[in-house]
Design an enzyme around this catalytic site. Sequence first.
Site, short mmCIF file in Angstrom:
data_model
loop_
_atom_site.label_atom_id
_atom_site.label_comp_id
_atom_site.label_asym_id
_atom_site.label_seq_id
_atom_site.Cartn_x
_atom_site.Cartn_y
_atom_site.Cartn_z
N ASP A 183 34.95 3.12 -5.18
CA ASP A 183 36.35 2.88 -5.54
C ASP A 183 37.00 1.62 -4.95
O ASP A 183 37.48 0.78 -5.68
CB ASP A 183 37.20 4.09 -5.15
CG ASP A 183 36.67 5.40 -5.72
OD1 ASP A 183 35.51 5.44 -6.17
OD2 ASP A 183 37.41 6.39 -5.72
N GLU A 197 31.77 13.76 3.60
CA GLU A 197 31.79 12.92 2.41
C GLU A 197 31.14 11.57 2.72
O GLU A 197 30.34 11.05 1.94
CB GLU A 197 33.25 12.71 1.96
CG GLU A 197 33.39 11.93 0.67
CD GLU A 197 34.86 11.77 0.25
OE1 GLU A 197 35.76 12.17 1.02
OE2 GLU A 197 35.08 11.26 -0.85
C1 GLC Z 1 35.41 9.35 -4.89
C2 GLC Z 1 34.13 8.52 -4.76
C3 GLC Z 1 33.27 8.71 -5.97
C4 GLC Z 1 32.98 10.19 -6.17
C5 GLC Z 1 34.27 11.02 -6.15
C6 GLC Z 1 33.98 12.51 -6.07
O1 GLC Z 1 36.20 8.92 -5.93
O2 GLC Z 1 34.45 7.17 -4.57
O3 GLC Z 1 32.08 8.00 -5.85
O4 GLC Z 1 32.30 10.40 -7.34
O5 GLC Z 1 35.06 10.70 -5.05
O6 GLC Z 1 33.20 12.81 -4.95
#
Ligand code: GLC
Length: 414
Positions: free
Chosen positions: A161, A385
């Site tokens: 992101d 995460e």
């Molecule tokens: C965030 C991350 C993305 C992922 C999502 C759900 O947006 O940057 O890569 O898919 O979270 O975990």
Amino acid sequence: MTSNTAISEQAREILITNDRGGYTVPTAGLYPYQWNWDSAVAALGFAQFDVDRAWVEIETLFKGQWADGMVPHILFHKSDPGYFPGPDVWGCEGPIPSSGIIQPPIAATMARFVWEQDKGVGRERLAALYPKMVKWHNWIMRWRLHRGAVCTTHPWETGRDNAPDWDNTMARMDASDVGEYTRRDTAHVNSDDRPTKYDYDRYIKLVQMGRRLNWDQAAMLAESPFRVADPTMTFTTLRAARDLQVIGEALGEDTSGIAASIELLVTGAETLWNEELGGYDSRDVLSGEWAGCLSNASYLCWFAGVENAKMLARLRDVMTRVPYPVPSNDPNAESFDARRYWRGPTWAVVNLLIGIGLEDMGHKTEAKALADKTAGLIKEHGFAEYFDPMNGKAAGGGTFTWTAAVWLAWAGRD
Ligand code: GLC
């Protein structure tokens, strides 16, 4: 210290707890829906102990496929007010309420792995998915290519992101008219670990534009200020094409179209080589400018079957400088921030993909070192995460699906 068996038990527990019936959420609260590439990795995790459930995960993802072949980055199966931007903001009309963009297309690769776990059971499920996966691949080849490299039309599409790769492009965008909105992510986790308001305004601005243009790809191509050819999309698409070719041949299909894709994507991948940086980089298609970023996606070349001696030297170097697995941004970069999401932290999922690539291309020592480092990180700091690459500290959400899957399928394997 907790044994590997006990950690594997916890990992299975996380997948089961995050299961919402046919699909898995990345983590409760922060991400209450089905995310595309998370889901593909969840399938790989499930395949280690429940192959049927693994197939269901991918099948549910493809239930959200649009008529033109696009497979959305989020499927909003059940509305949840704890997440922004939800289905009402995207305004999409697919078979399941969804976002209007994609994510790295690793589903075909993961489907191949699930099938290889049990080819007898898998053949029929794979045969049913194959035409859908090819249709998505063809959609990407039709709408996302620039000089053979695959472009992203929103920072969220790459799954990275707030990576510094998009800084120059985002700086040229005017988001002053984005209006009022309330973020939900910072209500769940520490805002220092998340993208800034400056970034968010631009993410939402791009969503508003897509919606206004009815998610019409041709119209978005003509109007959008955001179009960046990037290593995540390019290398994962190339890898997917190679896996589709293997699957197609096993099913007795004509794979000549896929072979042509592979050829084109191989030349496209080389258009991301930034000689000055000495690495695979993102390039803004509209301005022609390099991002100048050595990210974790730069190391996905092997995953795509692309060999590069300079990248191997770089990998060895970063692995000696950084105590934990490959970080999302090089610590020597000015933009490096050890805690802020994709601007420095280590993500287990990208290390899994790098590790698979290294293993496939015969770099066994590096593959093993990376798997061991990832296992050590998860053992010490849990199923977060993402992690601070310098001290390993957990960041973002906890009990994360893909971190659990990475442990089961790769890092924590005997
Ligand atoms: C965030 C991350 C993305 C992922 C999502 C759900 O947006 O940057 O890569 O898919 O979270 O975990």
